[in-house]
Scaffold this motif. Structure first.
Motif, short mmCIF file in Angstrom:
data_model
loop_
_atom_site.label_atom_id
_atom_site.label_comp_id
_atom_site.label_asym_id
_atom_site.label_seq_id
_atom_site.Cartn_x
_atom_site.Cartn_y
_atom_site.Cartn_z
N ILE A 9 0.84 -1.20 0.00
CA ILE A 9 0.00 0.00 0.00
C ILE A 9 0.87 1.24 0.00
CG2 ILE A 9 -1.71 1.29 1.32
CD1 ILE A 9 -2.83 -1.34 2.30
N TYR A 10 1.92 1.24 0.81
CA TYR A 10 2.82 2.38 0.83
C TYR A 10 3.57 2.51 -0.50
CZ TYR A 10 1.96 2.49 5.84
OH TYR A 10 1.36 2.58 7.05
N PHE A 11 3.91 1.39 -1.08
CA PHE A 11 4.55 1.42 -2.39
C PHE A 11 3.68 2.15 -3.40
CE2 PHE A 11 8.04 -1.59 -3.96
CZ PHE A 11 8.93 -1.07 -3.03
N ILE A 12 2.42 1.82 -3.42
CA ILE A 12 1.50 2.45 -4.37
C ILE A 12 1.34 3.94 -4.06
CG2 ILE A 12 -0.88 2.42 -5.22
CD1 ILE A 12 -0.94 -0.56 -4.57
N TYR B 237 11.82 -3.13 -7.15
CA TYR B 237 11.97 -2.15 -8.24
C TYR B 237 10.97 -2.42 -9.36
CZ TYR B 237 14.33 0.68 -11.79
OH TYR B 237 14.63 1.60 -12.76
N VAL B 238 10.90 -3.67 -9.82
CA VAL B 238 9.97 -3.95 -10.93
C VAL B 238 8.52 -3.82 -10.47
CG1 VAL B 238 11.64 -5.41 -12.12
CG2 VAL B 238 10.08 -6.44 -10.46
N THR B 239 8.27 -4.07 -9.19
CA THR B 239 6.90 -3.94 -8.69
C THR B 239 6.44 -2.49 -8.67
OG1 THR B 239 7.19 -5.90 -7.29
CG2 THR B 239 5.35 -4.44 -6.77
N ILE B 240 7.30 -1.59 -8.19
CA ILE B 240 6.89 -0.18 -8.15
C ILE B 240 6.84 0.40 -9.56
CG2 ILE B 240 9.19 0.82 -7.87
CD1 ILE B 240 7.98 2.76 -5.87
N ILE B 241 7.64 -0.14 -10.49
CA ILE B 241 7.52 0.29 -11.89
C ILE B 241 6.15 -0.09 -12.43
CG2 ILE B 241 8.36 -0.15 -14.22
CD1 ILE B 241 11.16 -0.35 -13.10
N ALA B 242 5.74 -1.34 -12.17
CA ALA B 242 4.42 -1.78 -12.64
C ALA B 242 3.31 -0.96 -12.02
CB ALA B 242 4.23 -3.27 -12.32
N ALA B 243 3.45 -0.64 -10.73
CA ALA B 243 2.42 0.16 -10.06
C ALA B 243 2.44 1.60 -10.55
CB ALA B 243 2.62 0.11 -8.55
N GLY B 244 3.63 2.16 -10.73
CA GLY B 244 3.74 3.57 -11.12
C GLY B 244 3.36 3.83 -12.56
N PHE B 245 3.77 2.96 -13.48
CA PHE B 245 3.42 3.17 -14.89
C PHE B 245 1.91 3.09 -15.12
CE2 PHE B 245 7.67 2.06 -17.13
CZ PHE B 245 8.21 3.21 -16.58
N ALA B 246 1.24 2.27 -14.33
CA ALA B 246 -0.22 2.22 -14.44
C ALA B 246 -0.82 3.58 -14.09
CB ALA B 246 -0.77 1.13 -13.53
N MET B 247 -0.29 4.22 -13.03
CA MET B 247 -0.81 5.54 -12.66
C MET B 247 -0.40 6.61 -13.65
SD MET B 247 -0.80 5.64 -8.51
CE MET B 247 0.71 4.75 -8.29
N GLU B 248 0.79 6.50 -14.23
CA GLU B 248 1.18 7.45 -15.27
C GLU B 248 0.25 7.35 -16.48
OE1 GLU B 248 3.39 9.77 -15.36
OE2 GLU B 248 4.58 9.43 -13.57
N THR B 249 -0.12 6.13 -16.81
CA THR B 249 -1.05 5.94 -17.92
C THR B 249 -2.42 6.54 -17.61
OG1 THR B 249 0.10 3.90 -18.52
CG2 THR B 249 -2.11 4.22 -19.43
N MET B 250 -2.90 6.30 -16.40
CA MET B 250 -4.21 6.83 -16.03
C MET B 250 -4.16 8.35 -15.88
SD MET B 250 -6.04 4.23 -16.16
CE MET B 250 -7.52 5.08 -15.65
N LEU B 251 -3.02 8.90 -15.47
CA LEU B 251 -2.89 10.35 -15.40
C LEU B 251 -3.07 10.98 -16.78
CD1 LEU B 251 -2.13 13.00 -13.93
CD2 LEU B 251 0.26 12.43 -14.37
N PRO C 153 -6.80 10.48 -8.04
CA PRO C 153 -6.99 9.82 -6.72
C PRO C 153 -8.06 8.74 -6.72
CG PRO C 153 -6.75 12.20 -6.45
CD PRO C 153 -6.86 11.95 -7.91
N PHE C 154 -9.06 8.86 -7.57
CA PHE C 154 -10.08 7.82 -7.61
C PHE C 154 -9.49 6.51 -8.13
CE2 PHE C 154 -12.60 11.71 -7.73
CZ PHE C 154 -13.54 11.43 -6.76
N PHE C 155 -8.60 6.62 -9.10
CA PHE C 155 -7.93 5.40 -9.57
C PHE C 155 -7.02 4.83 -8.49
CE2 PHE C 155 -4.17 3.41 -11.52
CZ PHE C 155 -4.79 2.33 -12.14
N LEU C 156 -6.41 5.70 -7.68
CA LEU C 156 -5.55 5.23 -6.60
C LEU C 156 -6.32 4.32 -5.65
CD1 LEU C 156 -2.91 5.34 -4.93
CD2 LEU C 156 -3.85 7.37 -3.81
N VAL C 157 -7.56 4.71 -5.32
CA VAL C 157 -8.37 3.89 -4.41
C VAL C 157 -8.59 2.50 -5.01
CG1 VAL C 157 -10.60 3.69 -3.27
CG2 VAL C 157 -9.48 5.92 -3.44
N LEU C 158 -8.89 2.47 -6.29
CA LEU C 158 -9.12 1.17 -6.94
C LEU C 158 -7.83 0.37 -7.05
CD1 LEU C 158 -11.18 -0.62 -8.45
CD2 LEU C 158 -10.48 0.54 -10.56
N TRP C 159 -6.71 1.05 -7.23
CA TRP C 159 -5.42 0.39 -7.43
C TRP C 159 -4.89 -0.19 -6.12
CZ3 TRP C 159 -3.58 -2.08 -11.04
CH2 TRP C 159 -2.25 -2.16 -11.39
#
Length: 677
Positions: free
Chosen positions: A465-468, A543-557, A566-572
């Motif tokens: 959760i903190y990673f995300i 490292y690869v986990t936070i990349i997978a989590a971060g790129f998803a949010m970059e795409t949604m941004l 932030p609404f996507f963050l709740v779902l993620w």
């Protein structure tokens, strides 16, 4: 003789006439206005002593204002009168750095001003001397005769005149002052008196030049209007209040719907959790031999088969009877099946369990241990919230009846033998545990969480959760920085793609390192199963986990913007805190492709060895597959973001143009209406 020093002048001071004047043309027919915005020129001297032409400089210099400083510095000096050839006494002005009369005569025309001025005398000048010196008066530009004479020659004599051109004053008492003295008088008068006029004119000009290059209103020149304040129920804010209510209602409604969706997904994963416990397989392996004389194999296999066939409404585990021949290496193969996650637990009826009990009673072996009859094997670190909570209690409950049945059958057989051999009762008295307990079990946790390693439980729960959240902050503030700096609209697509990919990769590299160091600092065992490679492997996994989590949010941004991110963050966040997939409905099978699930499973292998080591490649491979999918959709999302941004800018330009056209039409209509009136 002490003389005043020449004022240190920079750029020349040009100042306007204090009021608008008129001059008559040479034909005397039409008066010609002289604008107050025109500046009168006068000869100025810089620090080197050379005469400078004020007309060649710009109109924004206040350097002459500072020329008055030298006058105050020389207050103790006096202006001495000098008598000319005819005996007339005139004031002697200070010299200007040794400039010759020729230079002075070739300088600018004499000082011109519409108002009558006189040379500035030192305040400490002797009164008697100053009173004897007549003060020459300047030209009045309203006199056409003087104006023509002044324009025709630079050596025109300066006479005392009144404001009326019809009756020139008597000048018999004065002789024409030299050109040099006129220049000196102009410098002094311009430095002291003209500064205020020039400054006011410059302030007015600067006010007109606001918004132009170089223009700036003086501080405090403009007044800032503050809108009136009203109460929440005031009619004056009725429209604004209604807009706020509508937007708030829409947002509140969306939050309500999103709450129901997200929380339903999370609570749905635990709803009827116990009804899915049969999906947690438990292998029952009857190793007791020979089977024909075993007191345990029959009751246990019968009981577990019965329990496994019970409906899901009855809380039970998924028992499966396994052939002992599938485990040629005995307990070693059983342990391996637990580590390989072929099953969640195993119930093993140990070999010779029945014969060991019989031999203990017949021989009177006091060392007999009833708990060695059955072994229960599981991996507590695999998912300790489930294993430690359910397996001990459920297996103990399900074994109670078959153990009681096996004990009663064994005692019955023993008593039948003891009836013909009384010594058996004597020997059985030495083994009370065999009579009272008979058969028991021992639990073996093949992959436990040791007492000193429970800090490692945190990365299996809230750590993701903190990673995300960290990835979300990097994504959010990166987007805000690009908006404020204007990079969103100024970078090419290739540069934008490189920035949006390069910056997160660099930031995630160190964030994952910090997280791994925190895990190691709290003594989580990382070297028990992988040796020295454990720390680096965990770092790579994070490292690869936070990349997978971060790129998803970059795409949604790029797709939904900062406001809705932030609404996507709740779902993620929701998929990062689930129970085992086996305990959830079929809807949640999509979690097998979530990077968080594979991060937790790989972490358990590194820290506790809950699975075979080569399975790390599987978990890394799934995370890399997720990153690959994100890298496909991320450029497409950026193209959509750029298209949307360009479209919005075009709409703004068109809207502004339309407003200007409407405003122009309104002005024309108003002008036509005034003309008709």
């Amino acid at each position: 003789m002490t003389s005043l020093q020449a004022p240190a002048l920079g750029r020349p001071l040009s100042f306007p006439h204090p009021h608008q004047e008129t001059s008559t043309t040479q034909d005397g027919r039409t008066p010609r206005p002289i604008s107050t915005s025109q500046f009168a020129s006068m000869p100025l001297r810089d620090e080197s002593g050379s005469v400078r032409d004020a007309s060649t400089e710009d109109n924004h210099s206040l350097a002459n204002t500072f020329g008055t400083i030298d006058l105050h510095r020389n207050r103790n000096s006096k202006i001495e009168p000098i008598a000319d050839a005819q005996g007339t006494v005139s004031p002697s002005f200070p010299s200007q750095g040794g400039i010759s009369q020729t230079q002075s005569d070739q300088s600018q025309p004499p000082y011109q001003n519409g108002s009558t001025r006189q040379p500035l005398l030192n305040t400490t000048t002797d009164r008697s001397t100053a009173s004897e010196a007549p003060i020459p008066k300047t030209h009045n530009h309203s006199d056409p005769i003087n104006s023509e004479r002044e324009d025709s020659s630079s050596s025109t004599t300066m006479h005392n005149r009144t404001s009326s051109s019809s009756s020139p004053p008597d000048q018999s008492d004065l002789h024409d002052p030299s050109k040099k003295r006129l220049n000196q008088a102009g410098i002094l008068v311009g430095s002291a008196s003209g500064a205020g006029i020039a400054a006011r004119h410059l302030l007015a000009n600067r006010h007109d030049q606001v918004g132009k290059e170089g223009g700036r209103p003086p501080r405090g020149y403009e007044q800032v209007e503050i809108s009136d304040k009203w109460g929440i129920a005031s009619r004056n804010i009725k429209e604004a209040r209604w807009k706020a209510v509508k937007k708030g209602a829409v947002l509140y409604g969306f939050i309500t719907i999103w709450l129901w969706i997200c929380l339903s997904i999370f609570w749905g994963s635990t709803y009827r959790l116990t009804s899915f416990l049969p999906s947690l397989t438990v292998h029952v392996i009857p190793f007791d031999t020979p089977s024909s004389t075993s007191f345990l194999n029959g009751p246990i296999t019968q009981q577990m088969t019965y329990v496994a066939n019970e409906p899901s409404s009855v809380v039970h585990l998924g028992y499966e009877i396994k052939d002992p021949s599938n485990y040629p290496n005995g307990l070693e193969d059983v342990r391996r099946s637990i580590v390989a996650q072929e099953c969640w637990a195993a119930i093993v009826v140990n070999a010779n369990a029945s014969s060991a009990w019989t031999d203990a009673l017949q021989d009177g072996n006091a060392s007999y241990d009833p708990t060695g009859a059955i072994g229960i094997y599981y991996s507590g670190a695999r998912f300790y919230q489930v294993v430690l909570l359910y397996f001990d209690s459920l297996i103990t409950r399900d074994l109670a009846n078959p153990l009681a049945t096996a004990r009663s059958q064994a005692l019955e057989a023993f008593m039948g033998s003891a009836g013909t051999n009384p010594t058996l009762l004597t020997n059985a008295a030495r083994v009370p545990q065999a009579i009272g307990v008979g058969f028991g079990y021992t639990i073996f946790d093949v992959r436990p969480i040791q007492n000193g390693a429970w800090a490692g439980a945190a990365p299996m729960e809230a750590s993701l959760i903190y990673f995300i959240i960290f990835a979300f902050y990097l994504c959010l503030f990166g987007g805000i920085a690009r908006m404020k700096s204007g990079l969103n609209s100024r970078l090419k697509m290739s540069s934008m793609l490189g920035l949006r990919l390069g910056w997160p990769l660099l930031a995630y590299f160190f964030i994952s390192l910090w997280q791994t160091l925190v895990v190691r600092a709290w003594q989580v065992p990382l070297t028990d199963h992988l040796g020295r490679a454990g720390f680096v492997t965990l770092w790579a996994l994070n490292y690869v986990t936070i990349i997978a989590a971060g790129f998803a949010m970059e795409t949604m941004l790029a797709l939904i913007g900062i406001a809705w991110l932030p609404f996507f963050l709740v779902l993620w966040i929701i998929p990062s805190s689930f129970y085992p997939i086996e305990l959830m409905p079929n809807f949640y099978r999509f979690l097998r492709w979530m990077p968080f699930v594979h991060n937790v499973e790989a972490y358990k292998i590194i820290a506790y060895g809950t699975d075979l080591q080569h399975r790390l490649g599987l978990h890394f491979g799934v995370i890399f597959a997720v990153i690959g999918v994100e890298l496909i959709f991320f450029p497409l999302a950026l193209l959509f973001e750029r298209w949307k941004s360009d479209r919005d800018q075009r709409k703004q330009v068109e809207q502004k143009k339309k407003e200007e056209e409407d405003e122009g039409k309104a002005k024309e209509k108003k002008r036509d209406g005034n003309g008709e009136a």
